[in-house]
Motif scaffolding. Sequence first.
Motif, PDB file in Angstrom:
ATOM      1  N   GLY A   7       0.810  -1.222   0.000  1.00 10.95           N
ATOM      2  CA  GLY A   7       0.000   0.000   0.000  1.00 10.95           C
ATOM      3  C   GLY A   7       0.840   1.266   0.000  1.00 10.95           C
ATOM      4  N   TYR A   8       1.897   1.277   0.791  1.00  8.66           N
ATOM      5  CA  TYR A   8       2.768   2.449   0.869  1.00  8.66           C
ATOM      6  C   TYR A   8       3.440   2.703  -0.482  1.00  8.66           C
ATOM      7  CZ  TYR A   8       6.097   5.801   2.743  1.00  8.66           C
ATOM      8  OH  TYR A   8       6.817   6.942   2.990  1.00  8.66           O
ATOM      9  N   SER A   9       3.958   1.631  -1.083  1.00  6.46           N
ATOM     10  CA  SER A   9       4.650   1.799  -2.363  1.00  6.46           C
ATOM     11  C   SER A   9       3.696   2.315  -3.434  1.00  6.46           C
ATOM     12  CB  SER A   9       5.295   0.486  -2.807  1.00  6.46           C
ATOM     13  OG  SER A   9       4.334  -0.488  -3.159  1.00  6.46           O
ATOM     14  N   CYS A  10       2.471   1.831  -3.411  1.00  4.21           N
ATOM     15  CA  CYS A  10       1.486   2.297  -4.390  1.00  4.21           C
ATOM     16  C   CYS A  10       1.197   3.785  -4.235  1.00  4.21           C
ATOM     17  CB  CYS A  10       0.193   1.504  -4.247  1.00  4.21           C
ATOM     18  SG  CYS A  10       0.296  -0.186  -4.829  1.00  4.21           S
ATOM     19  N   ALA A  11       1.038   4.233  -3.002  1.00  8.94           N
ATOM     20  CA  ALA A  11       0.738   5.643  -2.758  1.00  8.94           C
ATOM     21  C   ALA A  11       1.842   6.536  -3.320  1.00  8.94           C
ATOM     22  CB  ALA A  11       0.548   5.898  -1.272  1.00  8.94           C
ATOM     23  N   VAL A  12       3.076   6.199  -3.007  1.00 11.04           N
ATOM     24  CA  VAL A  12       4.210   7.014  -3.446  1.00 11.04           C
ATOM     25  C   VAL A  12       4.380   6.953  -4.965  1.00 11.04           C
ATOM     26  CG1 VAL A  12       6.720   7.245  -3.309  1.00 11.04           C
ATOM     27  CG2 VAL A  12       5.388   6.863  -1.228  1.00 11.04           C
ATOM     28  N   ALA A  13       4.351   5.749  -5.518  1.00  9.31           N
ATOM     29  CA  ALA A  13       4.598   5.591  -6.951  1.00  9.31           C
ATOM     30  C   ALA A  13       3.452   6.148  -7.791  1.00  9.31           C
ATOM     31  CB  ALA A  13       4.831   4.120  -7.282  1.00  9.31           C
ATOM     32  N   TYR A  14       2.205   5.942  -7.378  1.00  2.94           N
ATOM     33  CA  TYR A  14       1.095   6.438  -8.187  1.00  2.94           C
ATOM     34  C   TYR A  14       1.036   7.962  -8.172  1.00  2.94           C
ATOM     35  CZ  TYR A  14      -3.298   6.319 -10.715  1.00  2.94           C
ATOM     36  OH  TYR A  14      -4.264   6.485 -11.686  1.00  2.94           O
ATOM     37  N   LEU A  18       1.061  10.194 -11.559  1.00  2.00           N
ATOM     38  CA  LEU A  18       0.093  11.253 -11.841  1.00  2.00           C
ATOM     39  C   LEU A  18       0.796  12.574 -12.134  1.00  2.00           C
ATOM     40  CD1 LEU A  18      -2.670  10.446  -9.185  1.00  2.00           C
ATOM     41  CD2 LEU A  18      -2.820  10.137 -11.676  1.00  2.00           C
ATOM     42  N   CYS A  19       1.849  12.882 -11.398  1.00  2.00           N
ATOM     43  CA  CYS A  19       2.616  14.113 -11.641  1.00  2.00           C
ATOM     44  C   CYS A  19       3.310  14.066 -12.996  1.00  2.00           C
ATOM     45  CB  CYS A  19       3.628  14.347 -10.523  1.00  2.00           C
ATOM     46  SG  CYS A  19       2.865  14.802  -8.952  1.00  2.00           S
ATOM     47  N   VAL A  20       3.875  12.923 -13.353  1.00  2.00           N
ATOM     48  CA  VAL A  20       4.521  12.770 -14.665  1.00  2.00           C
ATOM     49  C   VAL A  20       3.509  13.023 -15.777  1.00  2.00           C
ATOM     50  CG1 VAL A  20       5.494  11.021 -16.239  1.00  2.00           C
ATOM     51  CG2 VAL A  20       6.374  11.226 -13.910  1.00  2.00           C
ATOM     52  N   GLN A  21       2.265  12.652 -15.534  1.00  2.00           N
ATOM     53  CA  GLN A  21       1.203  12.835 -16.528  1.00  2.00           C
ATOM     54  C   GLN A  21       0.596  14.238 -16.495  1.00  2.00           C
ATOM     55  OE1 GLN A  21      -1.127   9.375 -15.257  1.00  2.00           O
ATOM     56  NE2 GLN A  21      -0.593   8.377 -17.194  1.00  2.00           N
ATOM     57  N   GLY A  22       1.174  15.120 -15.687  1.00  2.00           N
ATOM     58  CA  GLY A  22       0.720  16.504 -15.662  1.00  2.00           C
ATOM     59  C   GLY A  22      -0.361  16.814 -14.649  1.00  2.00           C
ATOM     60  N   ASN A  23      -0.639  15.903 -13.760  1.00  2.00           N
ATOM     61  CA  ASN A  23      -1.635  16.126 -12.711  1.00  2.00           C
ATOM     62  C   ASN A  23      -0.949  16.574 -11.426  1.00  2.00           C
ATOM     63  OD1 ASN A  23      -4.032  15.018 -14.163  1.00  2.00           O
ATOM     64  ND2 ASN A  23      -2.761  13.182 -14.148  1.00  2.00           N
ATOM     65  N   ASP A 121       9.183   5.256 -17.050  1.00  2.00           N
ATOM     66  CA  ASP A 121       9.898   4.498 -16.023  1.00  2.00           C
ATOM     67  C   ASP A 121       9.717   5.199 -14.687  1.00  2.00           C
ATOM     68  OD1 ASP A 121      10.855   2.639 -17.813  1.00  2.00           O
ATOM     69  OD2 ASP A 121      12.866   3.514 -17.940  1.00  2.00           O
ATOM     70  N   PRO A 122       9.371   4.452 -13.652  1.00  2.00           N
ATOM     71  CA  PRO A 122       9.325   5.080 -12.331  1.00  2.00           C
ATOM     72  C   PRO A 122      10.732   5.482 -11.906  1.00  2.00           C
ATOM     73  CG  PRO A 122       9.001   2.704 -12.159  1.00  2.00           C
ATOM     74  CD  PRO A 122       9.047   3.030 -13.615  1.00  2.00           C
ATOM     75  N   SER A 123      10.813   6.451 -11.009  1.00  2.00           N
ATOM     76  CA  SER A 123      12.115   6.822 -10.461  1.00  2.00           C
ATOM     77  C   SER A 123      12.722   5.600  -9.773  1.00  2.00           C
ATOM     78  CB  SER A 123      11.961   7.951  -9.449  1.00  2.00           C
ATOM     79  OG  SER A 123      11.252   7.479  -8.309  1.00  2.00           O
ATOM     80  N   LYS A 124      14.005   5.681  -9.491  1.00  2.00           N
ATOM     81  CA  LYS A 124      14.683   4.581  -8.802  1.00  2.00           C
ATOM     82  C   LYS A 124      13.971   4.245  -7.488  1.00  2.00           C
ATOM     83  CE  LYS A 124      19.064   3.529  -6.523  1.00  2.00           C
ATOM     84  NZ  LYS A 124      20.380   4.053  -6.171  1.00  2.00           N
ATOM     85  N   GLY A 125      13.625   5.261  -6.708  1.00  2.00           N
ATOM     86  CA  GLY A 125      12.959   5.030  -5.430  1.00  2.00           C
ATOM     87  C   GLY A 125      11.592   4.396  -5.590  1.00  2.00           C
ATOM     88  N   ALA A 126      10.809   4.870  -6.557  1.00  2.00           N
ATOM     89  CA  ALA A 126       9.474   4.306  -6.776  1.00  2.00           C
ATOM     90  C   ALA A 126       9.570   2.872  -7.286  1.00  2.00           C
ATOM     91  CB  ALA A 126       8.683   5.174  -7.742  1.00  2.00           C
ATOM     92  N   ALA A 127      10.529   2.610  -8.181  1.00  2.00           N
ATOM     93  CA  ALA A 127      10.713   1.246  -8.695  1.00  2.00           C
ATOM     94  C   ALA A 127      11.100   0.302  -7.556  1.00  2.00           C
ATOM     95  CB  ALA A 127      11.785   1.226  -9.783  1.00  2.00           C
TER      96      ALA A 127
END
Length: 195
Positions: A7-14, A18-23, A121-127
């Motif tokens: 759950g934690y990883s999903c929150a951070v990565a998603y 969303l930010c990468v997509q301009g949100n 690609d997710p950032s290193k931390g998100a991956a």
Amino acid sequence: RNPDLDGYSCAVAYAELLCVQGNEAEAHVWGEPQLEAQWIVETFDLLRAAGEVFWDDEVVLLDCSNPEDLPAPLKLDQVVEVIDHHLLNRGSLFVNATLQIEPVGAAATLVAERFKQVGADPSKGAAFLLLGGILSNTDNLTKMTTPRDQEMAKWLRRLKKGDQSAFLPFYEKTAPGLMRFLLWKTGGDRPLSED
């Protein structure tokens, strides 16, 4: 509440996606992350969730689809999206939400797939967090694992950079299953053995 590593990883990565997509998005969690998530975030100085949500924000639920798991002040109509892997759910109660509830081993698999689908690609931390979420939830791809979990774990492994040998002390004492898969030889695809 009190998210596990999935759950934690999903929150951070998603939030990152969303930010990468301009949100405009920010990762938040309810309660204190479970020990495994806390340790990984602190030890590797990874991306952190911001804490509690503001009660007038739109909310995306990750690794959760039951209203009973939400803090009382949050209204169901604030939830605009649900991404979950638990088949026993009450997602239909979130009338304003787009639902993605699919039978995979980890919600992190669904979030990783979204990165791959949009060619980001997710950032290193998100991956690193997403891979940990998948491996933790599936007991190193040995329980409740689907081909989708395996594919996303392989995809995330290719994004790894640097030496994860600092995991060794934690691996030896508390989480041999997870750590065996998070430790792999530099440049290799095979995790270290238990020896």
